[in-house]
Enzyme design. Structure first.
Site, PDB file in Angstrom:
ATOM      1  N   ARG A  77      -2.649  10.695   6.244  1.00 41.59           N
ATOM      2  CA  ARG A  77      -2.851   9.326   6.692  1.00 41.59           C
ATOM      3  C   ARG A  77      -2.344   8.339   5.642  1.00 41.59           C
ATOM      4  NH1 ARG A  77      -7.116   5.307   5.649  1.00 41.59           N
ATOM      5  NH2 ARG A  77      -8.141   6.746   4.243  1.00 41.59           N
TER       6      ARG A  77
ATOM      7  N   ARG B 282      -0.425   9.283  -0.450  1.00 35.43           N
ATOM      8  CA  ARG B 282      -1.582   9.842  -1.136  1.00 35.43           C
ATOM      9  C   ARG B 282      -1.479  11.309  -1.465  1.00 35.43           C
ATOM     10  NH1 ARG B 282      -6.328   6.483   1.971  1.00 35.43           N
ATOM     11  NH2 ARG B 282      -5.847   4.572   0.819  1.00 35.43           N
TER      12      ARG B 282
ATOM     13  N   HIS C 172      -7.943  11.588  -2.065  1.00 31.60           N
ATOM     14  CA  HIS C 172      -7.485  10.301  -2.586  1.00 31.60           C
ATOM     15  C   HIS C 172      -7.132  10.483  -4.053  1.00 31.60           C
ATOM     16  CE1 HIS C 172      -7.298   6.065  -3.573  1.00 31.60           C
ATOM     17  NE2 HIS C 172      -7.380   5.787  -2.288  1.00 31.60           N
TER      18      HIS C 172
ATOM     19  N   GLU D 160      -6.647   2.180  -3.505  1.00 40.16           N
ATOM     20  CA  GLU D 160      -5.197   2.183  -3.655  1.00 40.16           C
ATOM     21  C   GLU D 160      -4.688   0.765  -3.919  1.00 40.16           C
ATOM     22  OE1 GLU D 160      -3.294   5.017  -1.122  1.00 40.16           O
ATOM     23  OE2 GLU D 160      -1.979   3.463  -0.362  1.00 40.16           O
TER      24      GLU D 160
ATOM     25  N   GLN E 170      -7.538  14.673   3.552  1.00 40.50           N
ATOM     26  CA  GLN E 170      -6.904  13.823   2.556  1.00 40.50           C
ATOM     27  C   GLN E 170      -7.716  13.768   1.261  1.00 40.50           C
ATOM     28  OE1 GLN E 170      -6.318   9.288   3.032  1.00 40.50           O
ATOM     29  NE2 GLN E 170      -4.290  10.225   3.122  1.00 40.50           N
TER      30      GLN E 170
ATOM     31  N   HIS F 171     -11.323  12.536   0.608  1.00 38.56           N
ATOM     32  CA  HIS F 171     -11.418  11.153   1.059  1.00 38.56           C
ATOM     33  C   HIS F 171     -11.485  10.981   2.565  1.00 38.56           C
ATOM     34  CE1 HIS F 171     -11.058   6.876   0.688  1.00 38.56           C
ATOM     35  NE2 HIS F 171      -9.918   6.823   1.343  1.00 38.56           N
TER      36      HIS F 171
ATOM     37  N   PHE G 209       0.856  -1.182   0.000  1.00 38.85           N
ATOM     38  CA  PHE G 209       0.000   0.000   0.000  1.00 38.85           C
ATOM     39  C   PHE G 209       0.893   1.233   0.000  1.00 38.85           C
ATOM     40  CE2 PHE G 209      -4.553   1.016   1.245  1.00 38.85           C
ATOM     41  CZ  PHE G 209      -5.107   0.110   0.367  1.00 38.85           C
TER      42      PHE G 209
ATOM     43  N   LEU H  13     -14.764   5.632  -4.895  1.00 33.95           N
ATOM     44  CA  LEU H  13     -13.358   5.296  -4.737  1.00 33.95           C
ATOM     45  C   LEU H  13     -12.918   4.136  -5.618  1.00 33.95           C
ATOM     46  CD1 LEU H  13     -10.856   5.986  -2.934  1.00 33.95           C
ATOM     47  CD2 LEU H  13     -11.424   3.916  -1.693  1.00 33.95           C
TER      48      LEU H  13
HETATM   49  C1  LIG Z   1     -14.535   4.756  -0.096  1.00 37.93           C
HETATM   50  C2  LIG Z   1     -13.625   4.637   1.079  1.00 37.93           C
HETATM   51  C3  LIG Z   1     -12.745   3.581   1.186  1.00 37.93           C
HETATM   52  C4  LIG Z   1     -11.907   3.456   2.289  1.00 37.93           C
HETATM   53  N1  LIG Z   1     -11.026   2.425   2.326  1.00 37.93           N
HETATM   54  C5  LIG Z   1     -10.203   2.316   3.401  1.00 37.93           C
HETATM   55  C6  LIG Z   1      -9.263   1.256   3.479  1.00 37.93           C
HETATM   56  O1  LIG Z   1      -9.161   0.429   2.585  1.00 37.93           O
HETATM   57  N2  LIG Z   1      -8.463   1.179   4.559  1.00 37.93           N
HETATM   58  C7  LIG Z   1      -8.547   2.069   5.591  1.00 37.93           C
HETATM   59  O2  LIG Z   1      -7.827   1.939   6.558  1.00 37.93           O
HETATM   60  N3  LIG Z   1      -9.457   3.076   5.546  1.00 37.93           N
HETATM   61  C8  LIG Z   1     -10.271   3.220   4.477  1.00 37.93           C
HETATM   62  N4  LIG Z   1     -11.160   4.262   4.433  1.00 37.93           N
HETATM   63  C9  LIG Z   1     -11.389   5.064   5.624  1.00 37.93           C
HETATM   64  C10 LIG Z   1     -12.240   4.292   6.614  1.00 37.93           C
HETATM   65  O3  LIG Z   1     -13.183   3.525   5.921  1.00 37.93           O
HETATM   66  C11 LIG Z   1     -13.003   5.182   7.577  1.00 37.93           C
HETATM   67  O4  LIG Z   1     -12.177   6.164   8.092  1.00 37.93           O
HETATM   68  C12 LIG Z   1     -13.555   4.365   8.737  1.00 37.93           C
HETATM   69  O5  LIG Z   1     -14.308   3.282   8.260  1.00 37.93           O
HETATM   70  C13 LIG Z   1     -14.385   5.195   9.667  1.00 37.93           C
HETATM   71  O6  LIG Z   1     -15.003   4.359  10.605  1.00 37.93           O
HETATM   72  P1  LIG Z   1     -15.794   4.951  11.839  1.00 37.93           P
HETATM   73  O7  LIG Z   1     -16.242   3.800  12.648  1.00 37.93           O
HETATM   74  O8  LIG Z   1     -14.963   5.981  12.487  1.00 37.93           O
HETATM   75  O9  LIG Z   1     -17.033   5.703  11.217  1.00 37.93           O
HETATM   76  P2  LIG Z   1     -18.231   5.213  10.211  1.00 37.93           P
HETATM   77  O10 LIG Z   1     -18.036   3.846   9.726  1.00 37.93           O
HETATM   78  O11 LIG Z   1     -18.359   6.299   9.254  1.00 37.93           O
HETATM   79  O12 LIG Z   1     -19.453   5.169  11.180  1.00 37.93           O
HETATM   80  C14 LIG Z   1     -20.061   6.331  11.662  1.00 37.93           C
HETATM   81  C15 LIG Z   1     -21.309   5.933  12.403  1.00 37.93           C
HETATM   82  O13 LIG Z   1     -21.803   7.036  13.131  1.00 37.93           O
HETATM   83  C16 LIG Z   1     -23.178   7.160  12.954  1.00 37.93           C
HETATM   84  N5  LIG Z   1     -23.510   8.570  13.126  1.00 37.93           N
HETATM   85  C17 LIG Z   1     -22.886   9.642  12.594  1.00 37.93           C
HETATM   86  N6  LIG Z   1     -23.470  10.776  13.006  1.00 37.93           N
HETATM   87  C18 LIG Z   1     -24.466  10.411  13.830  1.00 37.93           C
HETATM   88  C19 LIG Z   1     -25.435  11.126  14.575  1.00 37.93           C
HETATM   89  N7  LIG Z   1     -25.483  12.446  14.567  1.00 37.93           N
HETATM   90  N8  LIG Z   1     -26.330  10.421  15.299  1.00 37.93           N
HETATM   91  C20 LIG Z   1     -26.303   9.065  15.312  1.00 37.93           C
HETATM   92  N9  LIG Z   1     -25.409   8.345  14.627  1.00 37.93           N
HETATM   93  C21 LIG Z   1     -24.502   9.010  13.908  1.00 37.93           C
HETATM   94  C22 LIG Z   1     -23.455   6.609  11.589  1.00 37.93           C
HETATM   95  O14 LIG Z   1     -24.758   6.121  11.532  1.00 37.93           O
HETATM   96  C23 LIG Z   1     -22.451   5.476  11.516  1.00 37.93           C
HETATM   97  O15 LIG Z   1     -23.016   4.323  12.090  1.00 37.93           O
HETATM   98  C24 LIG Z   1     -11.977   4.407   3.312  1.00 37.93           C
HETATM   99  C25 LIG Z   1     -12.833   5.482   3.199  1.00 37.93           C
HETATM  100  C26 LIG Z   1     -13.620   5.637   2.067  1.00 37.93           C
HETATM  101  C27 LIG Z   1     -14.441   6.879   1.929  1.00 37.93           C
END
Ligand SMILES: Cc1cc2nc3c(=O)[nH]c(=O)nc-3n(C[C@H](O)[C@H](O)[C@H](O)COP(=O)(O)OP(=O)(O)OC[C@H]3O[C@@H](n4cnc5c(N)ncnc54)[C@H](O)[C@@H]3O)c2cc1C
Ligand code: FES
Lengths: 569, 260
Positions: free
Chosen positions: A377, A277, A233, A246, A231, A342, A118, A243
């Site tokens: 990141r 990135r 992407h 990568e 960031q 991203h 990566f 997306l």
């Molecule tokens: C397309 C894409 C691909 C990616 N691929 C990778 C990868 O391959 N490797 C990597 O390390 N990272 C990757 N990332 C980054 C990574 O996916 C995210 O940073 C990570 O999944 C975030 O997880 P989280 O649990 O913090 O939040 P999320 O999974 O975004 O969860 C947020 C939660 O909060 C809830 N929520 C938000 N606001 C409220 C509110 N006001 N009230 C109630 N609930 C709320 C939502 O319902 C959701 O359940 C990628 C990002 C994108 C955009």
């Protein structure tokens, strides 16, 4: 009043991991999420998650220390190195745990978890499940919450945090199905509310990533950290910015401009397509800006030389997405791509246990800033962050409620919640009844376009001032919005526009932080200050909300063993 | 597969199901003209209506890239993901207008938002988590790429509910677990790391489970991720019969043995 010992907001990886840990530590736990947990953004992560397992033949001498160094260098030395060492040191354990919980990782020929190269990483250490790693991890995590029988409030949107005298007492949330506001008291609240990508145009993020958790904390007096680091992407699909992982370059994909050149040799001659990135994204945008892109503004991600078998086995979702949205089959033709917003390196200011300035309020995952990503990141480190720091936040929260945060907090919280409820209700009902002339969807689009243009990949003072002016103008226009639907049940018009105010406030913190940082570091690239300036800016930006907008403070970066060096790839 | 580039109309007619059971006596169809944008998906047309025409329209969405499972709907007579369905494709299939209905046979909460409670309960009922009898290894369980392939199709499920909504045995049998929960059972039976295969068979090898599948194949057709639920269910039946003939005790233990 509803009360839970530990209330987790967010059903993504960080939230669920925190909930599982608090439960296993003996607390009564509930998860509250605006969407069903498996609809959370984590499900869309594609490429993989980093851990120095050394499973790849080229990585037999990989270790957490090397992973930490790559992370620190990738961060352009803005990450706190003590936190990075926790991240990379706990990584193998957390990945094995996910595997023990049933996560369907792809496998090496000798049956171990498969790892791929990566960007910005010295070794192939990105563990993957084809190109659906987030899906595999989140479904596994959800299975584990089902196993534990955790209570889930589905489609409840938190609208404010109840804080009094430096202590958190719970949240106020909108139950989408009834349209009622509910006070939910809690001994401790953990936010795993995800990123704010949708403050930007051309975002790879899902549509619900509006940063509402960051905004709610910010409005409740919790500071945000390093918000100017966004960031971009390198490879999002031209047209709708979905997306293209990568991992596609990790598997050997090339980037080519309209002249057919593999232009990365000009920008990162050693790492080529697998540079970090920030550097690859700027390289692509430079090619486009200087006229070597294709009409409309894109370059090509070429996978055709990888062959059908490899694409079908390792990148099946990428292929489906490309076919579905652009009609291009990557087995036969190069994919049109451009940089897209991203990830948020910044977020709610926390330490490595998710602890914030407010007792009993925690944050983990993309909504938080520990900081382990600094100014940029590395791919695969953010999924890792969710499981490492989600767990740590859940653990600390449970210790807190069993100690000082427990019974005593419960006694006082009813009063606090009643007051916060009254204030929240005023604001929320105001939005429901808003009948001004401003179209909120238009405001949102103006915000997103301006942020992408003015506080985007390339920044300079004039543009950022315009961006800041725009944000302030929108702040002034927000009170004159009108919404079209006054029904309470499942009112998307209401729920979406409730969070518009927060999006504007978070955007202001981004623009103000960016303007004040007169240097280039990682993702924050200024054409008027092209060099990194460790003398003046090797420090974190802390933004506090005041009546006049963000007030900026700075905090030193923790350096344990890697002194800042020039960053070449 | 791919969408042809050709002259498109300036606008397209969207007909969408409307019903708020707490207010309306009966459902109705509202029609809107949506300006054409190249590459536009059905989800985009719903957002156009929400933002420009009628703020009361309710629908689910999240990832807009076909992976979160939020936006399964019944579009022009088929189960589809609104975010993955390009309007151009519907036209190329010969439809003149777009017609969007909620997932059939599920209670409507509002408009296109359906109540998935039964779907989730059934999913939970099959104990969809790994069960291992021995202590976890220090590192990962070893699993060959070939063994990993046995579950590949099934772990791709996005829990969108399309198969469940399409199944006549679900419509008529209140107790029936449905194609999704059964396919997910097979996902664990087929996983070489799981050690409760026969208990799982015991859980679903009955009228509430696999025997109720009459191989109508609606689920296979409805699945937006090309998963073959019917093959998985046939696998369950075959394995269950085998275990019965052997007089498996684990089979009888069933769910009890899978308690959390
Ligand atoms: C397309 C894409 C691909 C990616 N691929 C990778 C990868 O391959 N490797 C990597 O390390 N990272 C990757 N990332 C980054 C990574 O996916 C995210 O940073 C990570 O999944 C975030 O997880 P989280 O649990 O913090 O939040 P999320 O999974 O975004 O969860 C947020 C939660 O909060 C809830 N929520 C938000 N606001 C409220 C509110 N006001 N009230 C109630 N609930 C709320 C939502 O319902 C959701 O359940 C990628 C990002 C994108 C955009
Ligand atoms: S919005 Fe996620 S599958 Fe359609």
């Amino acid at each position: 009043m509803i009360y839970h010992e530990v209330l987790v907001v967010g059903g993504g990886l960080a939230g669920l991991r925190a909930a599982i840990e608090a439960h296993d530590a003996g607390c009564e736990v509930a998860v509250l999420s605006r969407v069903h947990p498996v609809r959370s953004h984590s499900v869309a992560a594609q490429g993989g998650v980093n851990a120095a397992l050394g499973n790849h033949p080229d990585a037999s001498d990989d270790n957490p220390e090397r992973h930490a160094f790559d992370t620190v260098k990738g961060s352009d030395y803005l990450a706190d190195q003590d936190a990075v060492e926790i991240l990379t040191g706990e990584a193998p354990g957390r990945i094995y745990e996910m595997e023990h919980w049933g996560c369907p990782f792809s496998r090496t020929s000798d049956g171990k978890i498969a790892q791929r190269p990566f960007g910005g990483a010295g070794y192939p250490r990105c563990c993957y499940a084809a190109d659906k790693t987030g899906h595999a991890l989140l479904h596994t995590m959800f299975e584990q919450t089902l196993k534990r029988g955790l209570r889930i409030y589905e489609e409840w949107q938190v609208v404010s945090l109840a804080v009094a005298d430096g202590r958190c007492h719970g949240v106020i949330a909108l139950d989408m199905r009834t349209g009622k506001l509910e006070a939910v008291g809690a001994g401790a609240v953990v936010f795993g509310t995800g990123g704010a990508g949708r403050i930007y145009a051309r975002s790879t993020n899902n549509i619900i990533n509006t940063g509402s958790g960051m905004a709610i904390a910010y409005m409740a007096g919790v500071p945000l950290k390093d918000m100017e680091f966004i960031q971009f992407h390198p490879t999002s699909l031209f047209g709708n910015n979905v997306l293209m992982t990568e991992g596609a370059r990790g598997e050997g994909g090339y980037l080519r401009n309209a002249l057919g050149e593999r232009f990365m040799e000009k920008y990162a001659p050693k790492a080529m397509e697998l540079g970090p990135r920030d550097i690859v994204a700027r390289a692509i945008q430079t090619e486009i800006n200087e006229g070597r892109g294709f009409p409309g503004g894109y370059v090509q991600l070429d996978l055709t030389h990888l062959g059908a078998e490899k694409i079908l086995e390792r990148l099946p979702a990428i292929r489906d997405i490309a076919i579905n949205f652009t009609g291009v089959d990557p087995i036969k033709e190069p994919i049109p791509i451009q940089p897209g917003q991203h990830y948020f390196m910044g977020g709610i200011d926390t330490d490595a246990d998710g602890v914030t300035e407010v007792a009993g309020f925690y944050a983990a995952g993309e909504c938080s800033c520990v900081s382990v990503h600094g100014a940029n990141r590395l791919g695969g480190n953010s999924l890792l962050e969710t499981i490492v720091f989600g767990r740590r936040a859940g653990l600390h929260a449970s210790t807190y409620v069993k100690g000082e945060g427990g019974a005593r907090a419960k006694a006082g919280s009813e009063k606090v919640l009643a007051k916060v409820m009254a204030d929240t209700e005023k604001r929320v009902i105001w939005v429901l009844e808003a009948d001004g002339p401003e179209d909120p969807a238009g405001l949102r689009d103006e915000l997103r376009e301006s942020m992408f243009r003015n506080v985007g990949l390339f920044r300079e003072e004039k543009g950022m001032l315009e961006g800041l002016d725009k944000v302030r103008e929108l702040r002034g226009r927000y009170p004159r919005i009108g919404i079209r639907n006054r029904g309470r049940r499942y009112n998307l018009d209401w729920a979406r526009n409730l969070e518009l105010e927060g999006m504007i406030l978070v955007a202001e913190a981004i623009a103000a932080g960016a303007l004040a940082r007169k240097e280039s570091r990682g993702s924050h690239f200024r054409t008027d200050y092209k060099e990194r300036d460790d003398q003046n800016f090797l420090k974190h930006t802390i933004a506090r909300l005041t009546d006049d907008g963000p007030r900026l403070e700075y905090r030193p970066v923790t350096i344990t063993r890697w002194e800042p060096q020039a960053r070449t790839y | 597969m791919s969408i042809e580039m050709k002259q498109r109309p300036e606008k397209i007619r969207l007909n969408v199901y409307r019903f708020d059971p707490e207010v309306d006596k009966a459902p109705r169809i509202d029609s809107f003209d949506v300006p054409w944008v190249d590459g536009m998906t059905v989800l985009d047309t719903l957002f156009y209506v929400l933002e420009k025409r009628d703020g009361s329209l309710a629908f689910r969405y999240s990832c807009r890239e076909g992976i979160c499972g939020a936006c399964a709907m019944y579009i022009n007579g088929s189960h589809r993901l609104a975010c993955e369905t390009q309007v151009a494709r519907l036209l190329d299939e010969g439809h003149a207008e777009v017609r969007v209905m909620p997932l059939p046979h599920l209670p409507v909460i509002k408009d296109l938002v359906v109540d998935m409670t039964r779907f989730w309960e059934n999913y939970e009922a099959i104990a969809p988590w790994i069960v291992t009898r021995s202590a976890d290894p220090e590192k990962e369980h070893l699993q060959s790429p070939e063994d990993r392939k046995l579950v590949d199709e099934y772990v791709g499920c996005i829990l969108c509910g399309s198969c469940f909504s399409s199944c006549p045995s679900v419509w008529t049998g209140k107790e029936y677990l449905g194609p999704n929960a059964l396919m997910k059972t097979w996902r664990w039976v087929a996983d070489t790391r799981d050690s409760a295969a026969e208990e799982r068979l015991g859980l679903v090898g009955n009228e509430r489970g696999a025997w109720r599948c009459h191989t109508v194949f609606n689920c296979v057709e409805a699945c937006p991720k090309d998963i073959n639920q019917t093959t998985a269910i046939q696998g369950l039946k075959r394995r269950t019969v085998g275990a019965m003939l052997r007089g498996s005790k684990a089979l009888k233990a069933g769910r009890k043995a899978l308690e959390r």
